[in-house]
Enzyme design. Structure first.
Site, short mmCIF file in Angstrom:
data_model
loop_
_atom_site.label_atom_id
_atom_site.label_comp_id
_atom_site.label_asym_id
_atom_site.label_seq_id
_atom_site.Cartn_x
_atom_site.Cartn_y
_atom_site.Cartn_z
N TYR A 42 -8.00 -0.83 10.01
CA TYR A 42 -7.80 -0.65 11.45
C TYR A 42 -8.59 -1.61 12.34
CZ TYR A 42 -5.16 3.70 10.68
OH TYR A 42 -4.21 4.62 10.32
N TYR A 76 0.79 -1.24 0.00
CA TYR A 76 0.00 0.00 0.00
C TYR A 76 0.82 1.28 0.00
CZ TYR A 76 -3.31 -3.53 1.18
OH TYR A 76 -4.05 -4.66 1.15
N HIS A 130 -4.94 11.09 12.19
CA HIS A 130 -4.50 10.79 10.81
C HIS A 130 -4.31 12.10 10.05
CE1 HIS A 130 -4.26 8.84 6.91
NE2 HIS A 130 -4.31 7.65 7.50
N GLY A 131 -3.31 12.15 9.16
CA GLY A 131 -3.15 13.30 8.28
C GLY A 131 -4.37 13.42 7.38
N THR A 173 1.34 18.07 6.33
CA THR A 173 2.42 19.06 6.17
C THR A 173 3.03 18.93 4.79
OG1 THR A 173 2.90 18.58 8.48
CG2 THR A 173 4.48 20.00 7.31
N ASP A 197 9.14 -13.46 -31.85
CA ASP A 197 9.76 -13.80 -30.56
C ASP A 197 10.72 -14.98 -30.75
OD1 ASP A 197 10.24 -14.15 -27.85
OD2 ASP A 197 8.31 -15.11 -27.44
C1 SPV Z 1 7.16 -14.18 -22.64
O1 SPV Z 1 6.36 -13.43 -22.11
O2 SPV Z 1 7.92 -13.80 -23.53
C2 SPV Z 1 7.28 -15.56 -22.19
C3 SPV Z 1 6.10 -16.24 -21.64
O3 SPV Z 1 8.33 -16.14 -22.36
S1 SPV Z 1 5.35 -17.08 -22.95
O4 SPV Z 1 5.03 -16.10 -23.97
O5 SPV Z 1 4.16 -17.72 -22.43
O6 SPV Z 1 6.29 -18.06 -23.46
MG MG Z 2 9.62 -15.20 -23.68
#
Ligand code: SPV
Ligand code: MG
Length: 430
Positions: free
Chosen positions: A74, A42, A88-89, A121, A203
């Site tokens: 609380y 928090y 409390h502030g 403050t 990727d």
């Molecule tokens: C990523 O976020 O690049 C990962 C997770 O490696 S996954 O895409 O599920 O492989």
């Molecule tokens: Mg990855």
């Protein structure tokens, strides 16, 4: 009895003013120190330990007793201490502060007592202290160790994907407060999928490390939360050792590398594309080399096991987990692309039965029905929401592009967009 709660690691003029106002009410002054797990959720991450915060508050003249407040709300305080005054502030402007105020008021209705609000403050000295604390939290040596600490403090480390300064800010600052509960993310994941997609690339470890590091720098410049880096396969072991050193130096808390070899494809393709798992020996050697290269104690190298993704079976996954922990891995990530979490939970239960403490990481992208609480019950320590922000942004942007092309003007889409006034003031200037 007068009660007030501090969630700070520094006592400044503002706090002393609150103490003064408390003393004016007479009676015994009890000061609460918010416990670590609630501080991180928090407020900001404490830069000193809970015990040190207790000692700090004890040292203030006029404080008669110090207690640890175990919850931001609380209830326990009213039940155990029955304070006559809660001081409390009056800094109630945010939704989360409103939620806390509502909690105090409802407890007063039930138990009696009075809320005394002290003008908050605000002066340049205090603002400077606040900025310095924020700066300190973003420094590499402070940020790096925070993930390990979090694992010990919170039931599950809630981690969200970031791929830019802006998404970093979103994860840093988004707090939900529904009048009863308050919540926010604990850490950030620099996903290879999202980092690559954001750059318009597949990727497949095509985006080079320099570029991936640039993303980390962008995120780091505007945030304080700890970062977990998706290191793909880690590349060649001879290269991985340098990556470890660079990540440590930047202040990244952990790298997760997956036990695949050759051309890496995203795990969510599963067996639809050709993917090769590294041998246990080969990958263990990479983990060991990384651990050997690491200089700080707090950086983590987490081994990601792809056996379930590649349908090599549970026994293979568990055998790998054992071997990678033996090789020095600081944590195990187990991945699955099934819609149901069954195989993930079976792995977690069986791994936990034989290994009580090595952190477990999961990425519930496809098995998204499971809640954080259920995962924690099965021994999971880190839950990563790996791609949701990017997946939310793309359709929204595409929709805007289509609308402009369809209507030959931007009026039709405007009501779905962030107001111009908001975008120009979204980012604070120093
Ligand atoms: C990523 O976020 O690049 C990962 C997770 O490696 S996954 O895409 O599920 O492989
Ligand atoms: Mg990855």
């Amino acid at each position: 009895m007068v009660y007030t709660c501090f969630c700070t690691d520094i006592i400044h003029e503002g706090h002393l003013n609150i103490i003064n106002e408390c003393k004016k009410l007479g009676g015994k002054l009890v000061v609460g120190v918010l416990c670590d797990s609630e501080m991180v959720r928090y407020n900001r991450f404490p830069t000193i330990s809970q015990q040190e915060r207790v000692e700090l508050v004890k040292s203030i003249a006029g404080v008669d007793e110090v207690v640890v407040q175990n919850h931001i709300f609380y209830d326990e305080i009213f039940e155990n201490l029955h304070p006559d005054y809660i001081v409390h502030g009056n800094n109630w402007s945010s939704d989360s502060m409103q939620t806390i105020k509502k909690n105090i008021e409802s407890l007063i209705e039930k138990h009696g007592g009075k809320l005394v609000e002290v003008p908050y403050t605000r002066n340049p000295d205090i603002q400077k202290i606040d900025r310095q604390m924020h700066e300190k939290l973003s420094m590499p040596e402070f940020r790096r160790g925070r993930l390990k600490k979090l694992i010990n403090i919170v039931p599950i480390v809630k981690t969200c994907e970031v791929h830019s300064g802006l998404t970093g800010l979103l994860v840093e600052k988004t707090v939900v407060s529904n009048g009863e509960a308050i919540d926010q993310f604990d850490a950030m994941w620099v996903s290879s999928l999202c980092d690559s997609t954001e750059k318009g690339k597949p990727d497949i470890e095509l985006v080079d490390m320099t570029s991936r590091f640039r993303t980390i720098e962008d995120v780091m410049e505007v945030t304080t939360k700890p970062i977990i880096f998706d290191g793909d396969t880690g590349g060649l072991t001879e290269h991985f050792v340098y990556t470890v050193r660079s990540l440590e130096r930047m202040g990244v808390s952990a790298v997760i590398i997956e036990d695949k070899t050759g051309l890496k494809k995203n795990s969510l393709f599963g067996t639809e594309v050709e993917q090769t798992q590294a041998s246990i020996e080969e990958f263990s050697a990479k983990i060991a080399a990384g651990k050997n290269a690491q200089l700080s104690d707090d950086f983590m190298i987490i081994a990601r096991i792809e056996s379930l993704i590649l349908e090599k079976g549970m026994e293979d996954a568990l055998a790998r987990a054992r071997a990678f922990v033996k090789a020095g891995a600081d944590g195990i990530m187990i991945h699955s692309r099934r819609k149901e979490p069954d195989e993930i939970l079976e792995f977690c239960d069986r791994f936990r039965a034989e290994n009580k403490k090595t952190p477990i990481v999961v990425v519930p992208s496809s098995f998204n029905v499971i809640t954080e609480e259920e995962l924690a019950k099965h021994g999971v320590n880190i839950c990563i929401y790996a791609n949701q922000l990017l997946r939310a942004a793309f359709p929204a942007m595409e929709n805007a592009a289509r609308s402009i092309l369809t209507h030959h003007r931007a009026k039709e889409i405007d009501s779905e967009l962030m107001p111009i006034k908001q975008i120009i003031t979204l980012i604070d200037e120093l």
